[in-house]
Design an enzyme around this catalytic site. Sequence first.
Site, PDB file in Angstrom:
ATOM      1  CG  HIS A 117       1.618  -4.058   0.730  1.00 46.94           C
ATOM      2  ND1 HIS A 117       0.758  -3.532   0.132  1.00 46.94           N
ATOM      3  CD2 HIS A 117       0.909  -5.151   1.055  1.00 46.94           C
ATOM      4  CE1 HIS A 117      -0.531  -4.136  -0.457  1.00 46.94           C
ATOM      5  NE2 HIS A 117       0.047  -5.151   0.341  1.00 46.94           N
ATOM      6  CE  LYS A 141       5.489   2.555   1.741  1.00 46.32           C
ATOM      7  NZ  LYS A 141       4.605   1.330   2.004  1.00 46.32           N
ATOM      8  CE1 TYR A 156       2.877   4.550  -1.095  1.00 45.18           C
ATOM      9  CE2 TYR A 156       0.579   4.700  -1.011  1.00 45.18           C
ATOM     10  CZ  TYR A 156       1.506   4.118  -1.260  1.00 45.18           C
ATOM     11  OH  TYR A 156       1.239   2.711  -1.866  1.00 45.18           O
ATOM     12  CG  ASP A 197      -2.739  -7.666   0.556  1.00 39.68           C
ATOM     13  OD1 ASP A 197      -1.415  -7.791   0.266  1.00 39.68           O
ATOM     14  OD2 ASP A 197      -3.258  -6.587   0.417  1.00 39.68           O
TER      15      ASP A 197
END
Length: 186
Positions: A63, A72, A132, A168
């Site tokens: 992603h 991140k 995150y 996905d």
Amino acid sequence: MGLKVIKKSMNGLVLFEAQVYSDERGYFMESFRADQFEELGLPVQFVQDNHSCSAKNVIRGLHFQWDKPQGKLIRVTNGAAYVVEADLRKNSVTFGKWKGFEISKENNYILWVPPGFANGFVALEDATEMQYKCTAVWNPNGENNIRWNDETLNIDWGINNPIVSERDSNALAFNQWIELPESNKF
């Protein structure tokens, strides 16, 4: 210092190990220090925190957000994950390459990922929790994903029979992504 640099790679990824202070009561650790990030030239302003929990063998990714790309700061607070970062920055010397890191509650690693990487992971244990911090707010109109088993990237996830979402599984191939106008945003 609360975070020790373990490794720098892929033209921007930084793997840290948090110093943990334990005794019979439990433990304490610093998972982020603005002063240390400033010394390393890394961002210190985060605007969103995310938290996921996954069953063993779940793959999430790859992603990324191309409109308002996100940096991140990733850590695993329960269980273990093999975290994969693929470089989508066309001007980077590591464009189209990937790097994997095992991050777990046990090793206390924390990974800085600059904007321009596609992020994914496989949970190596049940109830793996990943947290995150992000440098940009989620923009559903500016996100995309690349197929977890893309032939060009050829990522070795280290497991058989992964559990993968429909989204996905049906994601773009890497070569399809680089043909889109959005791919020039990084």
